[in-house]
Design a protein around this motif. Structure first.
Motif, PDB file in Angstrom:
ATOM      1  N   ILE A 187       0.827  -1.209   0.000  1.00  0.00           N
ATOM      2  CA  ILE A 187       0.000   0.000   0.000  1.00  0.00           C
ATOM      3  C   ILE A 187       0.862   1.260   0.000  1.00  0.00           C
ATOM      4  CG2 ILE A 187      -2.016  -1.101   1.047  1.00  0.00           C
ATOM      5  CD1 ILE A 187      -1.102  -0.001   3.747  1.00  0.00           C
ATOM      6  N   LEU A 199      -0.962   2.717  -4.396  1.00  0.00           N
ATOM      7  CA  LEU A 199      -2.190   3.484  -4.206  1.00  0.00           C
ATOM      8  C   LEU A 199      -2.532   4.285  -5.461  1.00  0.00           C
ATOM      9  CD1 LEU A 199      -1.736   4.774  -0.548  1.00  0.00           C
ATOM     10  CD2 LEU A 199      -3.187   2.888  -1.349  1.00  0.00           C
ATOM     11  N   LEU A 243      -9.151  -1.070   0.141  1.00  0.00           N
ATOM     12  CA  LEU A 243      -8.709   0.177  -0.488  1.00  0.00           C
ATOM     13  C   LEU A 243      -9.398   0.396  -1.835  1.00  0.00           C
ATOM     14  CD1 LEU A 243      -4.902  -0.025   0.327  1.00  0.00           C
ATOM     15  CD2 LEU A 243      -6.586   1.504   1.357  1.00  0.00           C
ATOM     16  N   ARG A 261     -10.806   3.965  -1.829  1.00  0.00           N
ATOM     17  CA  ARG A 261      -9.848   4.996  -2.209  1.00  0.00           C
ATOM     18  C   ARG A 261      -9.569   5.062  -3.702  1.00  0.00           C
ATOM     19  NH1 ARG A 261      -5.077   5.256   2.243  1.00  0.00           N
ATOM     20  NH2 ARG A 261      -4.477   6.950   0.840  1.00  0.00           N
TER      21      ARG A 261
END
Length: 271
Positions: free
Chosen positions: A124, A129, A158, A162
């Protein structure tokens, strides 16, 4: 506009770059104009597996920061007419992949390609990301081991929270599970998780199962995506995986030696 497929994993060493290379090559084999992009700044390996390491002149970071056109950095594959590679920088910092710059490059690629396959770093950190943020679809790669599966669960969280699609309240990222280095004998002996165990933990649809196969290492050493070796079990399994990505109904292979056992029930559950 191209579909962006991010190949990701929570743990390193599970076969993520091998998978990104094989998916990209398989899509190109199927007639889809495809670019595969390496997001692993400082630790690039995609160019080695694609067999183009000696042809790297410019890279992803050069395009973002150094006024290099994306067409100058793309490397055309010598085996497949529809396949191009955008390598990562080997010397720059991972923070060089700023989100606005990455978005600009991906928008340029979207206009030219049908598929963009992003080879994300494991874990991550920033590069991972960033690759997750732009995904339309994600292939979550894991081995049937508890540590790898647990880390993959974090990645799925995630993707749900995100990504750009989540940020803009759009359709969720379409998620797929790819189980690699699967050995039915070791599963039966209790040394690996079963596919059913992994699916119960991660709860995303199963895209494919790649068997443990020495051909993967041999192909990587030769700079060839293993999907191009249609004689090897792993090559065949990756070929099937690409067909499923394209929406074709392809039976699972290389997984269970029992023709009418638990795996058939599992397939009905994950359909």
């Amino acid at each position: 506009m191209a579909t962006i497929i991010t190949v990701t994993s929570g743990k390193g060493g599970v076969g993520k770059t091998t998978t990104a290379a094989s998916i990209a090559a398989g899509l190109a084999q199927a007639g889809k104009k495809t670019a595969v992009v390496d997001f692993d700044v400082g630790l690039r390996n995609l160019d080695l597996i694609m067999g183009c390491e000696r042809r790297v002149v410019f890279d992803f970071v050069n395009v973002i920061h150094d006024d290099i056109r994306v067409q100058q950095a793309l490397i055309k594959d010598k085996r497949l007419e529809n396949l191009y590679v955008l390598p990562a920088s080997q010397t720059r910092d991972k923070d060089a992949l700023d989100r606005d710059g990455v978005g600009r490059v991906l928008d340029e690629l979207r206009a030219e390609f049908e598929y963009i396959v992003c080879d994300s770093p494991a874990g991550i950190e920033h590069g991972a990301l960033t690759a997750l943020y732009f995904a339309d679809e994600a292939v979550v790669v894991t081995n049937p081991e508890i540590s790898a599966v647990r880390d993959s669960d974090r990645i799925i969280g995630l993707l749900n929270s995100r990504s750009r699609r989540a940020e803009e309240n759009g359709d969720p990222v379409k998620q797929h599970l790819l189980l690699t280095r699967y050995d039915p004998v070791r599963v039966e002996e209790g040394e690996m998780l079963t596919t059913e165990d992994v699916l119960e933990i991660l709860a995303i649809p199963l895209l494919g199962v790649i068997p443990q196969d020495r051909s993967v290492l041999a192909a990587s050493n030769l700079g060839t995506p293993v999907v191009l070796d249609d004689r090897s079990p792993a090559g065949k399994a990756y070929g099937d995986t690409v067909q499923r990505l394209l929406g074709h109904d392809v039976p699972m292979r290389f997984i269970d030696r029992k023709p009418n056992g638990w795996f058939q029930r599992l397939l009905r559950r994950s359909a």
